[in-house]
Scaffold this motif. Structure first.
Motif, PDB file in Angstrom:
ATOM      1  N   PRO A 265      -8.614   4.468  -2.731  1.00 31.62           N
ATOM      2  CA  PRO A 265      -7.612   3.648  -2.054  1.00 31.62           C
ATOM      3  C   PRO A 265      -6.684   4.485  -1.181  1.00 31.62           C
ATOM      4  O   PRO A 265      -6.318   5.614  -1.528  1.00 31.62           O
ATOM      5  N   PHE A 266      -6.331   3.950  -0.030  1.00 31.56           N
ATOM      6  CA  PHE A 266      -5.435   4.596   0.931  1.00 31.56           C
ATOM      7  C   PHE A 266      -5.975   5.953   1.404  1.00 31.56           C
ATOM      8  O   PHE A 266      -5.224   6.890   1.651  1.00 31.56           O
TER       9      PHE A 266
ATOM     10  N   ALA B 162      -0.123  -4.529   2.191  1.00 27.63           N
ATOM     11  CA  ALA B 162      -0.618  -3.989   0.924  1.00 27.63           C
ATOM     12  C   ALA B 162       0.439  -4.039  -0.179  1.00 27.63           C
ATOM     13  O   ALA B 162       0.127  -3.760  -1.336  1.00 27.63           O
TER      14      ALA B 162
ATOM     15  N   TYR C 170      -5.390   5.932   8.489  1.00 21.70           N
ATOM     16  CA  TYR C 170      -5.866   5.296   7.261  1.00 21.70           C
ATOM     17  C   TYR C 170      -7.209   4.635   7.520  1.00 21.70           C
ATOM     18  O   TYR C 170      -7.393   3.949   8.519  1.00 21.70           O
TER      19      TYR C 170
ATOM     20  N   ASN D  78      -8.884   2.853   4.871  1.00 21.01           N
ATOM     21  CA  ASN D  78      -9.058   1.675   4.026  1.00 21.01           C
ATOM     22  C   ASN D  78      -7.720   1.310   3.379  1.00 21.01           C
ATOM     23  O   ASN D  78      -6.744   2.049   3.480  1.00 21.01           O
ATOM     24  N   SER D  79      -7.673   0.150   2.746  1.00 21.13           N
ATOM     25  CA  SER D  79      -6.547  -0.339   1.945  1.00 21.13           C
ATOM     26  C   SER D  79      -5.318  -0.741   2.752  1.00 21.13           C
ATOM     27  O   SER D  79      -4.568  -1.621   2.350  1.00 21.13           O
TER      28      SER D  79
END
Length: 362
Positions: A8-9, A35, A308, A310-311
């Motif tokens: 994540p992230f 998020a 970034y 993802n997430s």
């Protein structure tokens, strides 16, 4: 590594970002309402970054001053204080953090959609977007309205102009940005890409109009910087005439800005193709990644970035925390912060008692 395999992230970054943070003992704090996080980004060496995400429901604007941080969430404003006496002995990560932001107060504002915030001479200011006004946040009311644009006739929860950004000067609000000058419910939306305004708060006068979704006005020295989110432009505004020059163009929806020295740290969001508000913006096709870009304020050149993968898609605010190489932060959604007891000159981590146990009872 595929997107599914990345933690994540997961982020990539230009090699100079860790060096800048490491050498200057800086930490970047960002909010992402999409998020529901506040993320601290620090350097763990001259070559690497480390992140600390914490849950804050619909995290929006932040204020930071002298070791205190305020975070606007969906229905509340959380105030945290750096507590060095608790940092070293934090039970879950001892001898890790150079500071530790602990929750100290919670203001129940209700869902008023607070955007930019800042501490000033009169207390904690917040841009109350739903009510189209500037408010003080305190323990007297949900919010205390103090100023509204001349074109707003009523104090009602209708988001009439999408008031969003605030620049402070000498402890008081000096400029605000809005996405329109409408006096009807959500009246800013039809002309959102061309109807933005920059307003001088003391006089109430609009000094610049026709702006492409202005956000994050910041007075830095003698300069007034503003982000034009819909076109990805950073502009410098002449405070006397209202005329502006484009400092640089950034490939994305820009929002959130903080300065350290000659460097401007700017938040970058990736547009959601399903968003009715964002999908038709001029910058939508160029918005390729969310993250942070670093711009040299003197030359306008982009000198670094964090990307970034993802997430995280959208960033609202960004702050630079100086003299803290790797601070920690505790949210209010777990009980961890309840065991940290801070005094003026010392701190203690309490041992949680079993339910029903009262060692002081006779």
């Amino acid at each position: 590594m595929s997107t599914a395999e990345k933690p994540p992230f997961y982020s990539t970054y230009s090699p100079n970002i860790p060096e800048i943070l490491w050498k200057n003992k800086l930490t970047i704090a960002i909010t992402t309402y999409q998020a529901g996080k506040v993320i601290f980004i620090s350097a763990n060496s001259e070559n690497g970054l480390i992140q600390l995400p914490r849950d804050f429901k619909k995290a929006m604007g932040m204020a930071y001053h002298n070791g205190k941080m305020a975070i606007a969430t969906r229905e509340e404003v959380v105030v945290l204080k750096n507590t060095p006496s608790l940092a070293k002995g934090y039970p879950k990560m001892p001898n890790t953090y150079s500071g530790l932001f602990m929750p100290r107060a919670l203001y129940f504002t209700g869902e008023v959609d607070i955007h930019d915030m800042a501490w000033g001479q009169d207390g904690l200011w917040g841009v109350n977007t739903r009510f189209s006004c500037l408010s003080l946040i305190n323990d007297e009311y949900s919010f205390e309205p103090k100023w509204q644009p001349k074109f707003i006739s009523d104090l009602v929860p209708e988001d009439r102009c999408h008031l969003n950004g605030m620049a402070m000067k000498n402890g008081s609000p000096e400029y605000v940005t809005a996405l329109g000058s409408s006096d009807s419910a959500l009246g800013w939306r039809p002309n959102k890409t061309t109807g933005g305004v920059l307003i001088h708060v003391p006089s109430g006068e609009i000094i610049t109009s026709g702006l492409a979704m202005p956000h994050s006005p910041r007075i830095e020295g003698t300069k007034l910087f503003v982000l034009l989110s819909a076109t990805g432009e950073l502009i410098s505004v002449d405070q006397q005439t209202g005329k502006y020059d484009v400092v640089t163009k950034i490939p994305g929806f820009v929002r959130g800005m903080a300065r350290y020295g000659n460097l401007l740290f700017i938040g970058l969001s990736k547009m959601r193709k399903t968003s009715a508000t964002f999908k038709d913006l001029p910058i939508a096709q160029e918005s390729v990644f969310p993250g942070v870009v670093v711009v040299d304020a003197n030359t306008g050149k982009i000198v670094g970035h964090i990307k970034y993968e993802n997430s995280l898609e959208e960033i609202y605010d960004i702050k630079v925390i100086s003299n803290m190489a790797r601070p920690g932060i505790l949210g209010v959604n777990t009980d961890d912060h309840r065991n940290g007891l801070s005094l003026p000159n010392q701190g203690f981590w309490a041992i949680p008692q079993e339910e029903g146990e009262n060692p002081t009872a006779e």
